[in-house]
Scaffold this active site. Structure first.
Site, PDB file in Angstrom:
ATOM      1  N   LYS A 118       0.838  -1.197   0.000  1.00 48.35           N
ATOM      2  CA  LYS A 118       0.000   0.000   0.000  1.00 48.35           C
ATOM      3  C   LYS A 118       0.877   1.254   0.000  1.00 48.35           C
ATOM      4  O   LYS A 118       2.098   1.193   0.151  1.00 48.35           O
ATOM      5  CB  LYS A 118      -0.931  -0.012   1.207  1.00 48.35           C
ATOM      6  CG  LYS A 118      -1.841  -1.227   1.303  1.00 48.35           C
ATOM      7  CD  LYS A 118      -2.723  -1.362   0.071  1.00 48.35           C
ATOM      8  CE  LYS A 118      -3.884  -2.330   0.258  1.00 48.35           C
ATOM      9  NZ  LYS A 118      -3.494  -3.702   0.565  1.00 48.35           N
ATOM     10  N   THR A 119       0.248   2.423  -0.137  1.00 43.44           N
ATOM     11  CA  THR A 119       0.999   3.678  -0.261  1.00 43.44           C
ATOM     12  C   THR A 119       1.864   3.931   0.965  1.00 43.44           C
ATOM     13  O   THR A 119       3.005   4.379   0.850  1.00 43.44           O
ATOM     14  CB  THR A 119       0.027   4.849  -0.484  1.00 43.44           C
ATOM     15  OG1 THR A 119      -0.761   4.576  -1.656  1.00 43.44           O
ATOM     16  CG2 THR A 119       0.784   6.156  -0.691  1.00 43.44           C
TER      17      THR A 119
END
Length: 397
Positions: free
Chosen positions: A195-196
């Protein structure tokens, strides 16, 4: 691989590049090390600090940290009151946890189709699947793009449904200038390494409802409370705690929280770089009629987690599997997101047939996610583009 023999010569890249990868710097390592040197290791002051920070990031009144994104979905479904006999509408184009959380509560997932161009759940398909048993909607911000929240919220209001927004892909995304996390009844996040931003593992539930917030706090820690106002047998004894309902051990550690706090310091930078890469991909692939690109709705200011390309079978001589394997042979490691949930063998055993959501099924058979992460260099990006165009040229009709 066999594809190397087909194309001949050296692959575009000398070393493999994955579709996603975490970025950890010295500040992250030091943040974790500081907690390991401290007295509190699990669900301590860093978790509390992180919850306050995520309120700022998401615009929510309250945030509850949990051990992972699946735990976040489970507790959101529990707090939404989903129980045996309830139906919950969900997209099939998602990781299985988006639907599994309904099963955990004894409910029945009902799969609504997605839009062929945005890949997000279709509000009209939601509407067509509502029955007197429907209790909630789980809407997934696929790739990071916000779902059509105004339309979905209106449907939920008309039918008295709870809205759970699965924003595992969408930390930092905005919808009509409102932060994702501040809009739905519950918004869940995941902080897995691809994920980011990451906590290693970790999840969060955002809500604006104070009563639901306090219940989520209990549910993540066995259903036990130290608050006399929540007890059946209240006392002011400092040692006393009371289990008032069945909960789970879904607590986050303080060193995970410290890592995520440090990662959030870089969130804007991470999003900016991802946006630059998306822009370059869009420019490069606009000239490739063999590829169909995801449509962005103007309401969503998207912090992109995934970049998905869709193959146009009318202009290519290969299958998706052949295209996928050819990119691997070029050392570009792509992925497919996702197998429609009801195609999993477990859901087959529950009686879900194929054909329920034609758009989702079509997309599954034609899409793949290509590399997108913060630490990609411009050279990395260009090599991915070159590899894709090389494979397109080989299989072009």
């Amino acid at each position: 691989m066999e594809q190397l023999a087909i194309f001949g010569g050296e692959p575009v890249r000398k070393t493999p590049i994955s579709y996603g990868h975490q970025y950890i710097d010295d500040a992250d390592i030091e943040a974790v090390a500081n907690v390991l040197r401290s007295d509190a290791l699990t669900c301590g002051p860093k978790v509390t600090e992180l919850e306050k920070r995520l309120c700022e990031v998401t615009g929510a009144n309250y945030v509850v940290m949990v051990s992972n994104g699946t735990a976040a979905l489970h507790l959101a479904a529990m707090a939404a009151g989903i129980t045996k006999g309830d139906e919950v509408i969900v997209t099939p184009l998602t990781f299985a946890a988006s639907a599994n959380c309904i099963l955990y509560c004894g409910g029945t997932p009902v799969f609504a189709d997605v839009k062929r161009d945005t890949y997000n759940i279709d509000p009209e398909s939601i509407r067509s699947h509502i029955t007197e048993k429907t209790k909630a909607v789980v809407a997934v911000d696929f790739t990071g793009q916000a779902v059509e929240l105004d339309e979905i919220r209106q449907i939920c209001k008309e039918h008295n449904l709870m809205l759970i927004e699965d924003a595992a892909h969408a930390i930092g995304t905005q919808y009509k200038n409102k932060k994702v996390g501040s809009i739905a009844d519950f918004t869940t996040f995941s902080f897995h390494p691809v994920k980011t931003v990451t906590a290693g593992e970790g999840g969060a539930i955002a809500t604006n409802d104070e009563k639901l917030y306090h219940r989520l706090l209990r549910l993540r820690s066995h259903g036990i409370t130290r608050n006399p106002d929540e007890m059946v047998h209240p006392t002011d004894a400092m040692w006393y705690n009371e289990q008032v309902e069945l909960g789970y051990n879904y607590r986050m550690t303080d060193f995970q929280a410290a890592l995520l706090l440090s990662q959030l310091d870089k969130l804007d930078r991470f999003i900016e770089r991802r946006t630059q890469i998306v822009k370059r991909y869009n420019e490069a692939f606009a000239e490739c009629p063999e590829l169909v690109l995801q449509r962005e709705i103007p309401e969503s200011k998207t912090a992109r987690h995934l970049y998905v390309i869709q193959l146009n079978p009318e202009l290519l001589t290969c299958t998706r599997r052949e295209f996928f394997d050819a990119l691997y042979a070029e050392n570009v490691h792509v992925q497919v997101h996702y197998l429609p949930v009801y195609w999993h063998s477990y859901y087959e055993k529950l009686g879900y047939p194929k054909g329920l959501c034609p758009n989702a099924e079509y997309l599954y058979e034609h899409v793949m996610s290509i590399p997108l992460f913060y630490s990609m260099t411009d050279e990395d990006v260009e090599s991915v583009i070159t590899a894709i165009k090389k494979v397109l040229a080989y299989y072009r009709r």
